[in-house]
Motif scaffolding. Sequence first.
Motif, mmCIF file in Angstrom:
data_model
loop_
_atom_site.group_PDB
_atom_site.id
_atom_site.type_symbol
_atom_site.label_atom_id
_atom_site.label_comp_id
_atom_site.label_asym_id
_atom_site.label_seq_id
_atom_site.Cartn_x
_atom_site.Cartn_y
_atom_site.Cartn_z
ATOM 1 N N UNK A 80 0.877 -1.220 -0.083
ATOM 2 C CA UNK A 80 0.086 0.097 -0.137
ATOM 3 C C UNK A 80 0.771 1.263 -0.032
ATOM 4 N N UNK A 81 2.016 1.128 0.224
ATOM 5 C CA UNK A 81 3.072 2.385 0.298
ATOM 6 C C UNK A 81 4.143 2.247 -0.687
ATOM 7 N N UNK A 82 3.962 1.425 -1.963
ATOM 8 C CA UNK A 82 5.008 1.384 -2.819
ATOM 9 C C UNK A 82 4.980 2.716 -3.815
ATOM 10 N N UNK A 114 12.230 -11.821 -10.247
ATOM 11 C CA UNK A 114 11.704 -10.622 -9.494
ATOM 12 C C UNK A 114 12.140 -8.941 -10.127
ATOM 13 N N UNK A 115 11.395 -8.942 -11.363
ATOM 14 C CA UNK A 115 11.712 -7.847 -12.206
ATOM 15 C C UNK A 115 11.588 -6.483 -11.433
ATOM 16 N N UNK A 116 10.528 -6.299 -10.645
ATOM 17 C CA UNK A 116 10.506 -5.213 -9.906
ATOM 18 C C UNK A 116 11.611 -4.939 -8.883
ATOM 19 N N UNK A 119 14.395 -3.737 -11.340
ATOM 20 C CA UNK A 119 14.015 -2.238 -11.811
ATOM 21 C C UNK A 119 14.441 -1.323 -10.777
ATOM 22 N N UNK A 120 14.178 -1.662 -9.385
ATOM 23 C CA UNK A 120 14.188 -0.750 -8.414
ATOM 24 C C UNK A 120 15.902 -0.573 -7.950
ATOM 25 N N UNK A 121 16.608 -1.925 -7.965
ATOM 26 C CA UNK A 121 17.823 -1.725 -7.862
ATOM 27 C C UNK A 121 18.662 -1.119 -8.752
#
Length: 169
Positions: A80-82, A114-116, A119-121
């Motif tokens: 909910x906080x992403x 874990x593509x998310x 992308x984040x890293x």
Amino acid sequence: MNLTIRHAEPDDYDRVISSVDAWWGGRHMAGMLPRLFFTYFRPWTYVAVHDEAFVGFLAGFQSQTDPSQVYCHFIGVDPAWRSRGVGEALYQRLFVAAASRGCDEVLAVTAPTNRGSIAFHTRMGFILLPGPDSGSEIPFTPAYDGPGEDRVRFRKSLRDSLMRSPVIC
Ligand SMILES: CC(C)(COP(=O)(O)OP(=O)(O)OC[C@H]1O[C@@H](n2cnc3c(N)ncnc32)[C@H](O)[C@@H]1OP(=O)(O)O)[C@@H](O)C(=O)NCCC(=O)NCCS
């Protein structure tokens, strides 16, 4: 956003461990996050709190093999906080702590699926370390964490990133 990033307290573990599987989309992750991060590695483990709500955490440690390296074992944010900068705020706190202790680089791994996370890293300034050449679009190391447990390995140089843009926390 009234977000506080603070060192984990030992009691935070119970809240984290009850959320972690849900935050990873139902994957069984809790078994890979023992309480020791919230007791013996508190200088490198953080929680993100908004008002009274616990919205994210980062569990890390300084390498005992090479003290110039810091390793991020887990970083997670309440779904909910992403996409509001909570993950970035947690990593910035780690980067500042690592740089202030004279560390040069931060390392992490994630599953190739874990593509998310990849992308984040990447957005956080990590590079993907090469694995054995498999022709895969995403470089990964087969069986890095045991049979069937392939991993993408990340590295971020704090020297480079601090020269380009000072991290503010
Ligand atoms: C990965 C995770 C920690 C990111 O947390 P977050 O608070 O949503 O990330 P932020 O809002 O701080 O995003 C920082 C940057 O990364 C990008 N980013 C974050 N998640 C992304 C995704 N899934 N896909 C693409 N980009 C992403 C954001 O767009 C942002 O870039 P910007 O500054 O250009 O806008 C969160 O999605 C999560 O908890 N995922 C499940 C657990 C997990 O996989 N952890 C990592 C492996 S241990």
